[in-house]
Design a protein around this motif. Structure first.
Motif, PDB file in Angstrom:
ATOM      1  N   ALA A   1     120.834  40.610  27.125  1.00 21.06           N
ATOM      2  CA  ALA A   1     120.235  40.990  28.409  1.00 21.06           C
ATOM      3  C   ALA A   1     118.730  40.780  28.389  1.00 21.06           C
ATOM      4  O   ALA A   1     118.130  40.324  29.380  1.00 21.06           O
ATOM      5  CB  ALA A   1     120.560  42.444  28.731  1.00 21.06           C
ATOM      6  N   ALA A   2     118.098  41.086  27.255  1.00 21.89           N
ATOM      7  CA  ALA A   2     116.645  40.923  27.149  1.00 21.89           C
ATOM      8  C   ALA A   2     116.243  39.456  27.273  1.00 21.89           C
ATOM      9  O   ALA A   2     115.255  39.125  27.938  1.00 21.89           O
ATOM     10  CB  ALA A   2     116.158  41.495  25.819  1.00 21.89           C
ATOM     11  N   PHE A   3     117.012  38.564  26.665  1.00 28.75           N
ATOM     12  CA  PHE A   3     116.700  37.139  26.764  1.00 28.75           C
ATOM     13  C   PHE A   3     116.914  36.616  28.182  1.00 28.75           C
ATOM     14  O   PHE A   3     116.362  35.581  28.561  1.00 28.75           O
ATOM     15  CB  PHE A   3     117.537  36.336  25.766  1.00 28.75           C
ATOM     16  CG  PHE A   3     116.928  36.240  24.404  1.00 28.75           C
ATOM     17  CD1 PHE A   3     115.919  35.331  24.145  1.00 28.75           C
ATOM     18  CD2 PHE A   3     117.343  37.070  23.373  1.00 28.75           C
ATOM     19  CE1 PHE A   3     115.336  35.230  22.886  1.00 28.75           C
ATOM     20  CE2 PHE A   3     116.777  36.986  22.111  1.00 28.75           C
ATOM     21  CZ  PHE A   3     115.767  36.071  21.871  1.00 28.75           C
ATOM     22  N   GLY A   4     117.694  37.336  28.970  1.00 31.59           N
ATOM     23  CA  GLY A   4     117.942  36.912  30.341  1.00 31.59           C
ATOM     24  C   GLY A   4     116.925  37.419  31.348  1.00 31.59           C
ATOM     25  O   GLY A   4     117.023  37.103  32.543  1.00 31.59           O
ATOM     26  N   LEU A   5     115.936  38.184  30.882  1.00 35.32           N
ATOM     27  CA  LEU A   5     114.919  38.702  31.800  1.00 35.32           C
ATOM     28  C   LEU A   5     114.051  37.567  32.351  1.00 35.32           C
ATOM     29  O   LEU A   5     113.864  36.541  31.692  1.00 35.32           O
ATOM     30  CB  LEU A   5     114.033  39.721  31.067  1.00 35.32           C
ATOM     31  CG  LEU A   5     114.688  41.060  30.724  1.00 35.32           C
ATOM     32  CD1 LEU A   5     113.747  41.900  29.856  1.00 35.32           C
ATOM     33  CD2 LEU A   5     115.080  41.824  31.977  1.00 35.32           C
ATOM     34  N   PRO A   6     113.496  37.758  33.544  1.00 39.01           N
ATOM     35  CA  PRO A   6     112.647  36.709  34.141  1.00 39.01           C
ATOM     36  C   PRO A   6     111.382  36.474  33.323  1.00 39.01           C
ATOM     37  O   PRO A   6     110.868  37.385  32.676  1.00 39.01           O
ATOM     38  CB  PRO A   6     112.318  37.270  35.528  1.00 39.01           C
ATOM     39  CG  PRO A   6     112.545  38.746  35.420  1.00 39.01           C
ATOM     40  CD  PRO A   6     113.647  38.921  34.441  1.00 39.01           C
TER      41      PRO A   6
END
Length: 207
Positions: free
Chosen positions: A88-93
């Motif tokens: 999820a963290a890697f998917g942040l903008p």
């Protein structure tokens, strides 16, 4: 919860292309299976007149083995959840500088959580190996092979969890954190590997 799935469903999920569960969760499960076998040997010893002198110790093995089994089962879900946090963290903008900074910080926090969880698996595996060594004295020898398999399962849990610690440490920027977990992990690995080999060889010579 992963630890409440059937064996068939869990292994099917593990074999799929889902990013989690993975090796860390599998390591926790192997640890739970290993310590369950240690408990089994104790249960097969308790109440037998031949082993009456070892009754109190085996009752202690049963109680502690049950606690560790529950802990390792809980760590199955904790490991998968920790990995999902990283994903999820890697998917942040990351469009603006502020977003990039937030993303970097969140990734680092998630990686630390993903390191702490397999390290907890290592701790539990070593505790279980110590317990298994305790069970080596005065156990029901009809279950000797089961105690050996317990050591093998716990060794796999320990080594597998260490791989998961290492892969996360390589991406963490906080060098104090890295040093602390690397030192602890190496110490746990050394103690646990020695214990597992000692137990396995000790069983092997009796067969």
């Amino acid at each position: 919860m992963l630890n409440e799935m059937t064996i068939t469903d869990f292994t099917a999920l593990l074999a799929s292309d889902a990013p989690a569960p993975g090796g860390g969760t599998a390591s926790a499960l192997m640890g739970a299976v290993g310590v369950s076998l240690t408990s089994m040997v104790a249960a097969l010893t308790v109440g037998k007149p031949k082993y009456a002198a070892h009754q109190a110790r085996m009752e202690g093995v049963l109680a502690e083995g049950g606690r560790l089994r529950v802990e390792l089962l809980a760590l199955m879900d904790a490991d998968a959840e920790a990995f999902n946090q990283v994903t999820a963290a890697f998917g942040l903008p990351k469009g603006s500088d502020d977003e990039k900074a937030t993303r970097r910080e969140t990734i680092q926090t998630a990686l630390q959580v993903s390191t702490e969880t397999p390290c907890a698996i290592m701790r539990a595996a070593v505790e279980a190996l110590r317990l298994t060594e305790t069970a080596m004295e005065g156990y029901n020898t009809n279950a000797a092979s089961d105690l050996g398999v317990a050591a093998l399962g716990l060794s796999a849990a320990l080594r597998g969890a260490w791989l998961n610690v290492c892969i996360n440490l390589g991406s963490i920027k906080d060098m104090d954190f890295v040093a602390r977990y690397r030192d602890e992990g190496e110490a746990l690995l050394a103690e646990g590997t020695e214990l597992a080999d000692k137990i396995y060889q000790g069983i092997l010579v009796t067969l």
